[in-house]
Each structure stands twice: as C-alpha cells, then as structure tokens.
Motif scaffolding. Structure first.
Motif, PDB file in Angstrom:
ATOM      1  N   GLY A  76       0.793  -1.220   0.000  1.00 53.31           N
ATOM      2  CA  GLY A  76       0.000   0.000   0.000  1.00 53.31           C
ATOM      3  C   GLY A  76       0.828   1.274   0.000  1.00 53.31           C
ATOM      4  O   GLY A  76       0.295   2.358   0.212  1.00 53.31           O
ATOM      5  N   PHE A  77       2.131   1.152  -0.257  1.00 53.09           N
ATOM      6  CA  PHE A  77       2.984   2.337  -0.272  1.00 53.09           C
ATOM      7  C   PHE A  77       2.688   3.185  -1.493  1.00 53.09           C
ATOM      8  O   PHE A  77       2.375   2.685  -2.562  1.00 53.09           O
ATOM      9  N   ARG A  78       2.821   4.496  -1.306  1.00 55.74           N
ATOM     10  CA  ARG A  78       2.682   5.442  -2.411  1.00 55.74           C
ATOM     11  C   ARG A  78       4.067   6.033  -2.680  1.00 55.74           C
ATOM     12  O   ARG A  78       4.757   6.458  -1.761  1.00 55.74           O
ATOM     13  N   PHE A  79       4.444   6.051  -3.939  1.00 52.06           N
ATOM     14  CA  PHE A  79       5.744   6.580  -4.325  1.00 52.06           C
ATOM     15  C   PHE A  79       5.699   8.075  -4.610  1.00 52.06           C
ATOM     16  O   PHE A  79       6.715   8.745  -4.582  1.00 52.06           O
ATOM     17  N   GLU A  80       4.502   8.572  -4.903  1.00 53.36           N
ATOM     18  CA  GLU A  80       4.344  10.014  -5.139  1.00 53.36           C
ATOM     19  C   GLU A  80       2.926  10.425  -4.756  1.00 53.36           C
ATOM     20  O   GLU A  80       2.027   9.585  -4.652  1.00 53.36           O
ATOM     21  N   LYS A  81       2.755  11.706  -4.545  1.00 54.61           N
ATOM     22  CA  LYS A  81       1.438  12.215  -4.157  1.00 54.61           C
ATOM     23  C   LYS A  81       0.444  12.057  -5.295  1.00 54.61           C
ATOM     24  O   LYS A  81       0.788  12.218  -6.458  1.00 54.61           O
ATOM     25  N   ALA A  84      -5.629  13.541  -6.517  1.00 53.73           N
ATOM     26  CA  ALA A  84      -7.039  13.199  -6.314  1.00 53.73           C
ATOM     27  C   ALA A  84      -7.345  12.835  -4.859  1.00 53.73           C
ATOM     28  O   ALA A  84      -8.504  12.765  -4.473  1.00 53.73           O
ATOM     29  N   LEU A  85      -6.313  12.613  -4.059  1.00 55.87           N
ATOM     30  CA  LEU A  85      -6.517  12.220  -2.658  1.00 55.87           C
ATOM     31  C   LEU A  85      -6.213  13.375  -1.711  1.00 55.87           C
ATOM     32  O   LEU A  85      -5.368  14.216  -1.994  1.00 55.87           O
ATOM     33  N   GLU A  86      -6.884  13.379  -0.587  1.00 58.08           N
ATOM     34  CA  GLU A  86      -6.583  14.371   0.446  1.00 58.08           C
ATOM     35  C   GLU A  86      -5.229  14.036   1.057  1.00 58.08           C
ATOM     36  O   GLU A  86      -4.845  12.878   1.146  1.00 58.08           O
ATOM     37  N   ASP A  87      -4.511  15.065   1.518  1.00 57.68           N
ATOM     38  CA  ASP A  87      -3.179  14.863   2.081  1.00 57.68           C
ATOM     39  C   ASP A  87      -3.167  13.853   3.228  1.00 57.68           C
ATOM     40  O   ASP A  87      -2.305  12.998   3.290  1.00 57.68           O
ATOM     41  N   ALA A  92      -0.109   8.922   5.096  1.00 51.25           N
ATOM     42  CA  ALA A  92       0.250   7.783   5.938  1.00 51.25           C
ATOM     43  C   ALA A  92       1.075   6.757   5.178  1.00 51.25           C
ATOM     44  O   ALA A  92       2.009   6.182   5.724  1.00 51.25           O
ATOM     45  N   MET A  93       0.772   6.536   3.916  1.00 45.51           N
ATOM     46  CA  MET A  93       1.456   5.496   3.157  1.00 45.51           C
ATOM     47  C   MET A  93       2.408   6.051   2.094  1.00 45.51           C
ATOM     48  O   MET A  93       3.046   5.292   1.369  1.00 45.51           O
ATOM     49  N   LEU A  94       2.536   7.370   2.031  1.00 48.78           N
ATOM     50  CA  LEU A  94       3.485   7.993   1.124  1.00 48.78           C
ATOM     51  C   LEU A  94       4.890   7.758   1.671  1.00 48.78           C
ATOM     52  O   LEU A  94       5.157   8.022   2.852  1.00 48.78           O
TER      53      LEU A  94
END
Length: 188
Positions: A76-81, A84-87, A92-94
C-alpha cells in the motif's frame, strides 16, 4: 483432548520469542496505527515469490520501476502524491525520502544478488539472500508504529498454555527446562 479429557494433557509453548516487538515508539510520537496494516495485502513470502517471477521475466534488464506496482500492491505504499486524494489520506502510506532510500537500497542489493546467480559469479560477496521484502516489512512496521529490537531470537519469555489433566501446573512463569520435568512428573 476433547475426546479423552480425563487422561489427556495438551501443552503448547515456543522455544523462543522472535523480534522483540514494541508498539508505539518515539519515531511515531509513541502512537500506534494498526489500521495501516490493512494496506498490506500479502505476506512477505508471497511478495518475494512474485518479485522473483518478475526478476525471471525481466532478467538483468529489470529496473526499480518494474517492481513499484508490486510493492504498492503488496504494502500500500505510495511513491508520489496523488492529487485526487486528500493529504491526510495519502500521507500515511506515502514513502518518505529515507524509506524510499531503504527500499531502493534493498532492490539494488537484490539486483546484484540475482545478477550474480544468473552469471554464476562465485566472487559475489554480498548478503546471500533477497532483502527487498524485509525492507518493505520494516517500512510497514515503522508506518504502523511497531518497532523491533531484533530480527532474530530474543530472551523474552514465551507464552505456555495447557489444557486438560494437570494443566494448572503450567501457569505463571516457568523456566523452560522445567516444562519437561512437569510433564514427566505427571507420568510418575
């Protein structure tokens, strides 16, 4: 034990504790975020198997970008913002710069390890196991507020439970070498 309760004792214990887990540590302001564990969709073992399949498919042409979708899907990691999603939802997973560096370092190691095995390079002197899954597991733990004092055995006590005739003798703190003595005493 259920069929012969008067004559059967079941004792369950472990030979050691592993990891030295602590929950809520200074890195998260002593907070615990267990809900973030829901982002992990597979075990590290399953992740490593799937990553191995990608290594075989791509060979030595594999890049870190080739594994990003698997890493995101598994943990569930995010590599970039994502605009479309709220900060708050994505932060949490960025991955932080340091988390990304740790995961990237593990990938770089795994690439060299894979390449050395493909080329049957006996001169390879790095860690002789894949590290990416473990690195992702540690980042996930950190994001959840879970800390580890060890990646191996610890001296912490383990739980011992018992059910059946004589079970009362297995409560409280018991020296591990006394468990077998207690069981033997039931036979005498």
């Amino acid at each position: 034990q259920d069929r012969h309760p008067a004559e059967t004792l079941v004792v369950v214990t472990g030979d050691h504790e592993t990891g030295g887990m602590s929950m809520g540590f200074a890195g998260t302001g002593y907070a615990l975020f267990m809900d973030r564990l829901a982002n992990q969709t597979m075990s590290v073992g399953r992740f490593e198997k799937l990553a191995g399949e990608i290594y075989k498919e791509k060979g030595t042409a594999i890049t870190f970008d080739d594994l990003k979708p698997l890493i995101s899907g598994a943990f569930g990691f995010r590599f970039e913002k994502d605009p479309a999603l709220e900060d708050k939802e994505q932060s949490a997973m960025l991955l932080t710069k340091d988390e990304l560096a740790d995961i990237r370092k593990a990938f770089d190691h795994d690439f060299e390890f894979y390449k050395s095995k493909v080329e049957e390079n006996s001169a390879y002197d790095g860690e002789k196991r894949y590290l990416l899954g473990g690195a992702c597991r540690l980042v996930m733990s950190h994001k959840c507020g879970i800390g580890w004092s060890s990646g191996a055995h610890t001296a912490m006590p383990v739980l011992t439970t018992a059910k059946g005739k004589g079970a009362e003798g297995f409560s409280g703190f018991i020296e591990n070498t006394d468990i077998s003595k207690k069981i033997k005493a039931l036979y005498e």
